[in-house]
Design a protein around this motif. Structure first.
Motif, PDB file in Angstrom:
ATOM      1  N   MET A 174       0.815  -1.208   0.000  1.00  0.00           N
ATOM      2  CA  MET A 174       0.000   0.000   0.000  1.00  0.00           C
ATOM      3  C   MET A 174       0.850   1.260   0.000  1.00  0.00           C
ATOM      4  O   MET A 174       0.513   2.232  -0.672  1.00  0.00           O
ATOM      5  CB  MET A 174      -0.930  -0.007   1.217  1.00  0.00           C
ATOM      6  CG  MET A 174      -2.063   1.001   1.109  1.00  0.00           C
ATOM      7  SD  MET A 174      -3.094   1.170   2.597  1.00  0.00           S
ATOM      8  CE  MET A 174      -3.405  -0.515   3.077  1.00  0.00           C
ATOM      9  N   HIS A 175       1.926   1.256   0.757  1.00  0.00           N
ATOM     10  CA  HIS A 175       2.772   2.442   0.850  1.00  0.00           C
ATOM     11  C   HIS A 175       4.196   2.095   0.435  1.00  0.00           C
ATOM     12  O   HIS A 175       4.904   1.395   1.141  1.00  0.00           O
ATOM     13  CB  HIS A 175       2.757   3.006   2.277  1.00  0.00           C
ATOM     14  CG  HIS A 175       1.410   3.458   2.726  1.00  0.00           C
ATOM     15  ND1 HIS A 175       0.695   2.840   3.731  1.00  0.00           N
ATOM     16  CD2 HIS A 175       0.615   4.468   2.288  1.00  0.00           C
ATOM     17  CE1 HIS A 175      -0.459   3.446   3.900  1.00  0.00           C
ATOM     18  NE2 HIS A 175      -0.534   4.434   3.036  1.00  0.00           N
ATOM     19  N   GLU A 176       4.584   2.579  -0.724  1.00  0.00           N
ATOM     20  CA  GLU A 176       5.939   2.410  -1.243  1.00  0.00           C
ATOM     21  C   GLU A 176       6.553   3.797  -1.430  1.00  0.00           C
ATOM     22  O   GLU A 176       5.885   4.826  -1.314  1.00  0.00           O
ATOM     23  CB  GLU A 176       5.910   1.673  -2.586  1.00  0.00           C
ATOM     24  CG  GLU A 176       5.341   0.255  -2.520  1.00  0.00           C
ATOM     25  CD  GLU A 176       5.340  -0.446  -3.871  1.00  0.00           C
ATOM     26  OE1 GLU A 176       5.008  -1.645  -3.904  1.00  0.00           O
ATOM     27  OE2 GLU A 176       5.646   0.198  -4.898  1.00  0.00           O
ATOM     28  N   GLN A 177       7.823   3.813  -1.725  1.00  0.00           N
ATOM     29  CA  GLN A 177       8.470   5.059  -2.133  1.00  0.00           C
ATOM     30  C   GLN A 177       8.086   5.363  -3.576  1.00  0.00           C
ATOM     31  O   GLN A 177       7.790   4.466  -4.351  1.00  0.00           O
ATOM     32  CB  GLN A 177       9.991   4.912  -1.996  1.00  0.00           C
ATOM     33  CG  GLN A 177      10.476   4.788  -0.568  1.00  0.00           C
ATOM     34  CD  GLN A 177      10.144   6.014   0.265  1.00  0.00           C
ATOM     35  OE1 GLN A 177      10.241   7.146  -0.197  1.00  0.00           O
ATOM     36  NE2 GLN A 177       9.721   5.769   1.506  1.00  0.00           N
ATOM     37  N   PRO A 178       8.036   6.638  -3.978  1.00  0.00           N
ATOM     38  CA  PRO A 178       8.427   7.809  -3.204  1.00  0.00           C
ATOM     39  C   PRO A 178       7.249   8.386  -2.421  1.00  0.00           C
ATOM     40  O   PRO A 178       6.094   8.082  -2.693  1.00  0.00           O
ATOM     41  CB  PRO A 178       8.841   8.790  -4.299  1.00  0.00           C
ATOM     42  CG  PRO A 178       7.884   8.490  -5.416  1.00  0.00           C
ATOM     43  CD  PRO A 178       7.680   6.989  -5.370  1.00  0.00           C
ATOM     44  N   GLN A 179       7.570   9.240  -1.442  1.00  0.00           N
ATOM     45  CA  GLN A 179       6.545  10.043  -0.802  1.00  0.00           C
ATOM     46  C   GLN A 179       6.146  11.182  -1.736  1.00  0.00           C
ATOM     47  O   GLN A 179       6.981  11.724  -2.456  1.00  0.00           O
ATOM     48  CB  GLN A 179       7.057  10.599   0.527  1.00  0.00           C
ATOM     49  CG  GLN A 179       7.374   9.525   1.545  1.00  0.00           C
ATOM     50  CD  GLN A 179       7.752  10.086   2.893  1.00  0.00           C
ATOM     51  OE1 GLN A 179       7.797  11.290   3.104  1.00  0.00           O
ATOM     52  NE2 GLN A 179       8.035   9.199   3.839  1.00  0.00           N
ATOM     53  N   VAL A 180       4.853  11.522  -1.719  1.00  0.00           N
ATOM     54  CA  VAL A 180       4.338  12.553  -2.629  1.00  0.00           C
ATOM     55  C   VAL A 180       3.606  13.623  -1.815  1.00  0.00           C
ATOM     56  O   VAL A 180       2.385  13.560  -1.625  1.00  0.00           O
ATOM     57  CB  VAL A 180       3.390  11.940  -3.691  1.00  0.00           C
ATOM     58  CG1 VAL A 180       2.973  13.007  -4.708  1.00  0.00           C
ATOM     59  CG2 VAL A 180       4.044  10.760  -4.394  1.00  0.00           C
TER      60      VAL A 180
END
Length: 248
Positions: A174-180
């Protein structure tokens, strides 16, 4: 590490996104005074299962629901409950669909009955800010170009941009890089490359951008009680421009 997806993997995510988008279209028909976010949650879970998918949020770090239902001053991560929505409310429904191990993530804010001019403008500007961010999601640009486009537009329209909750890469997790982030200067952050898949999900408030979290450890509210709205798509960075995988 940013995980680059193959065209086949992106196609798998698109299939998950099609189920999610279809679910949102049905939810849009359900939104009216008197319905509860718990009823919407039950519908969404049933809809996913009927289409061979599962709600990725259910069980995530102990979260018990298939969706997040966030009305009025709730920015995100609201627990679905039995409180009927009333005329003049706004509510954000956020969900993540898992289809054969590949994910799609999309949130949408809805007007309940007749809403105030301020609430309607918040909805309109938040949605437009999402698409202004998506316009910048092209090969060679940087994450900061997305962030800057959203912030400059939203603030020019009189709304604040939430800092504490941001977009992210997505794929099998669900949560991968990159942060946006949805705020910040242009030309900063990772450069966008073909095969990246990210979410853009601006949350705008009528008052301060600052938030507080309820005792449940999940429900995030505006610090001043102002309204909050969110629109989110999952999109792939391609040679032909951004492809929205959760297009309604």
């Amino acid at each position: 590490m940013i995980i680059i997806k193959t065209k086949e993997q992106i196609e798998n995510m698109k299939k998950a996104g099609e189920i999610l988008a279809a679910c949102h279209r049905e939810i849009a028909k359900m939104i009216k005074p008197g319905i509860t976010t718990l009823e919407i949650d039950a519908f969404a879970e049933s809809f996913m299962k009927k289409h061979g998918a599962t709600p990725e949020q259910k069980g995530y770090n102990g979260y018990q629901f298939a969706t997040c239902g966030s009305p009025n001053d709730v920015i995100c991560h609201g627990f679905p409950n039995k409180t009927p929505l009333k005329d003049g409310d706004i509510v954000t429904i956020d969900m993540v669909v898992n289809l054969n191990g590949w994910l799609a993530d999309s949130a949408w804010s809805y007007a309940v009955g007749n809403v105030s001019e301020q609430a309607q403008k918040l909805l309109d500007v938040t949605k437009e800010s999402l698409y202004r961010g998506i316009e910048q999601a092209v090969i060679g640009n940087r994450i900061g170009d997305i962030s800057h486009a959203i912030q400059t537009y939203a603030e020019a329209e009189g709304f604040s941009v939430v800092r504490e909750f941001i977009g992210h890469g997505i794929g099998e997790d669900m949560h991968e890089q990159p942060q946006v982030p949805h705020y910040g200067p242009p030309h900063r952050g990772p450069r966008l490359k073909e095969g990246m898949v990210i979410t853009i999900e601006p949350m705008l408030n009528t008052g301060t951008y600052r938030s507080k979290v309820d005792a449940d450890g999940w429900t995030a509210r505006t610090l001043d009680g102002g309204l909050s709205a969110q629109y989110e798509h999952t999109l792939a960075i391609t040679a032909d421009g951004p492809i929205i995988l959760t297009q309604q």
